[in-house]
Scaffold this motif. Structure first.
Motif, PDB file in Angstrom:
ATOM      1  N   PRO A   8      -2.033  -4.258  -4.739  1.00  0.00           N
ATOM      2  CA  PRO A   8      -0.793  -3.691  -4.024  1.00  0.00           C
ATOM      3  C   PRO A   8       0.470  -4.810  -3.912  1.00  0.00           C
ATOM      4  N   VAL A   9       1.740  -4.651  -4.516  1.00  0.00           N
ATOM      5  CA  VAL A   9       2.844  -5.664  -4.307  1.00  0.00           C
ATOM      6  C   VAL A   9       3.349  -5.203  -2.891  1.00  0.00           C
ATOM      7  N   THR A  10       3.508  -6.498  -2.284  1.00  0.00           N
ATOM      8  CA  THR A  10       4.334  -6.289  -1.090  1.00  0.00           C
ATOM      9  C   THR A  10       5.702  -7.003  -0.841  1.00  0.00           C
ATOM     10  N   MET A  11       6.204  -6.899  -0.224  1.00  0.00           N
ATOM     11  CA  MET A  11       7.395  -7.895  -0.060  1.00  0.00           C
ATOM     12  C   MET A  11       6.955  -9.453   0.450  1.00  0.00           C
ATOM     13  N   ASP A  12       5.803  -9.402   0.995  1.00  0.00           N
ATOM     14  CA  ASP A  12       5.212 -10.540   1.410  1.00  0.00           C
ATOM     15  C   ASP A  12       5.064 -11.680   0.045  1.00  0.00           C
ATOM     16  N   ALA A  13       5.065 -11.117  -1.239  1.00  0.00           N
ATOM     17  CA  ALA A  13       5.092 -12.127  -2.275  1.00  0.00           C
ATOM     18  C   ALA A  13       6.338 -12.654  -2.385  1.00  0.00           C
TER      19      ALA A  13
ATOM     20  N   ALA B  48      11.868 -12.288  -7.867  1.00  0.00           N
ATOM     21  CA  ALA B  48      12.142 -11.647  -6.268  1.00  0.00           C
ATOM     22  C   ALA B  48      12.593 -10.284  -6.442  1.00  0.00           C
ATOM     23  N   ALA B  49      13.586 -10.097  -7.487  1.00  0.00           N
ATOM     24  CA  ALA B  49      14.192  -8.851  -7.659  1.00  0.00           C
ATOM     25  C   ALA B  49      13.365  -7.756  -8.364  1.00  0.00           C
ATOM     26  N   LEU B  50      12.552  -8.149  -9.199  1.00  0.00           N
ATOM     27  CA  LEU B  50      11.362  -7.518  -9.774  1.00  0.00           C
ATOM     28  C   LEU B  50      10.483  -6.926  -8.524  1.00  0.00           C
ATOM     29  N   SER B  54       9.886  -3.016  -7.519  1.00  0.00           N
ATOM     30  CA  SER B  54       8.573  -2.644  -7.461  1.00  0.00           C
ATOM     31  C   SER B  54       8.209  -1.949  -6.257  1.00  0.00           C
ATOM     32  N   THR B  55       8.557  -2.505  -5.066  1.00  0.00           N
ATOM     33  CA  THR B  55       8.083  -1.851  -3.872  1.00  0.00           C
ATOM     34  C   THR B  55       9.131  -1.063  -3.286  1.00  0.00           C
ATOM     35  N   LEU B 104      11.520   0.108 -12.167  1.00  0.00           N
ATOM     36  CA  LEU B 104      10.571  -0.848 -12.958  1.00  0.00           C
ATOM     37  C   LEU B 104      10.440   0.076 -14.584  1.00  0.00           C
ATOM     38  N   THR B 105      10.291  -0.620 -15.441  1.00  0.00           N
ATOM     39  CA  THR B 105       9.766   0.156 -16.724  1.00  0.00           C
ATOM     40  C   THR B 105       8.185  -0.528 -16.549  1.00  0.00           C
TER      41      THR B 105
END
Lengths: 170, 170
Positions: A8-13, B48-50, B54-55, B104-105
DNA sequence: ATTTAATTGACAGTATACTGACAATATGGC
DNA sequence: GCCATATTGTCAGTATACTGTCAATTAAAT
């Protein structure tokens, strides 16, 4: 069996990435510099160039680029702007027709000495929120890190090399 | 009697300024990111935008700008490039004719999950030269400092505010 | 409901940054 | 002295950043 759950992608990335934090701090640093120094019409990069030309009169653009670790292409425009503001002059080098030597004008020296207190204030402000001991720690680690990562940047700092040709045997 | 000696300017006026060190580290961070991620044709800002799209699927450009604290004007171009690479799509919002919602695509989701390991590697590399304990210290102080200086940047981080309008009451 | 405010995305203008190329010039090997 | 190489400044192209402005649109004030 393999774990097929998509991470799961979170803003922590973004938020915890040191690169993101350095970007934010750089933006904050520029904003504070501009705010404190708005009376002088100088950017942080232009200030660094002025200081270097002041301490190394007669330096050329390529060596200037090495001493402050700024890109040579970028520096061309910076120098043009400083020249347009009449803070520096460019003189052709007598022994090398490619080279143009950089010198402060009186106005350049004046603005440099006038802007110093505001620059110091801006630099102090950006660390102000930390406790004094933490400021020291951060600055020490940051200095170390920049130094140890020197070769990773496109234009590594080469202060010593750049100075070899100046004011000496030649 | 007054001290009329002009303060001697040294390169310390540049080298020890936190603003200069943050600039250097930012350049180093970008260089390492680009090097590690060159296979993916994504810049740090685009990454960062992606992540944020995504989230927060369906976020608009203004809120995206607040969530990652990037300038709104700049972000317009970033979004255009992500769209040109077909990593995102823009759909007009049905209830507000000004707004374009970002999604996102499949290709965007794929590149995001593919690039993650390389991003992590770049982030690790820039702190690598420090001892593990020092890395933690630096990261903690840096996180604090960015947070405490939030209002000093032109585009303060407004993650919570920006989320208020999404996926909830509306 | 009509005037006023604020918001959104877009744009023009300036200033860093980096990539890659180029002509003019210097320098080295031979 | 000549040729390959390197250096210097410059330029074109791309990508962040920030300032200020604008038209379209929405929300708020009354």
């Amino acid at each position: 069996m393999p774990n097929n759950k998509p991470t799961p992608v979170t803003m922590d990335a973004v938020y915890t990435a040191p690169g993101y934090l350095f970007r934010r701090m750089q933006q904050i640093a520029v904003a504070l510099f501009i705010e404190e120094c708005k009376a002088f019409d100088l950017t942080p990069v232009q200030y660094a160039a002025l200081v270097t030309i002041s301490t190394h009169p007669g330096i050329d653009a390529t060596r200037l680029s090495a001493v402050i670790a700024f890109d040579r292409s970028t520096l061309g425009n910076v120098i043009e702007r400083l020249q347009a503001k009449e803070f520096i002059v460019r003189k052709p080098a007598p022994e090398d027709k490619r080279v143009k030597l950089l010198y402060l004008t009186k106005a350049g020296a004046a603005v440099l000495s006038d802007i110093m207190p505001s620059v110091d204030k801006a630099q102090a402000r950006m660390l102000q929120p930390l406790k004094p001991a933490d400021r020291k720690t951060l600055l020490a680690l940051l200095t170390q890190l920049v130094d140890l990562n020197n070769e990773a940047s496109r234009v590594p700092l080469r202060a010593e090399d750049a100075l070899e040709h100046l004011g000496r045997s030649g």
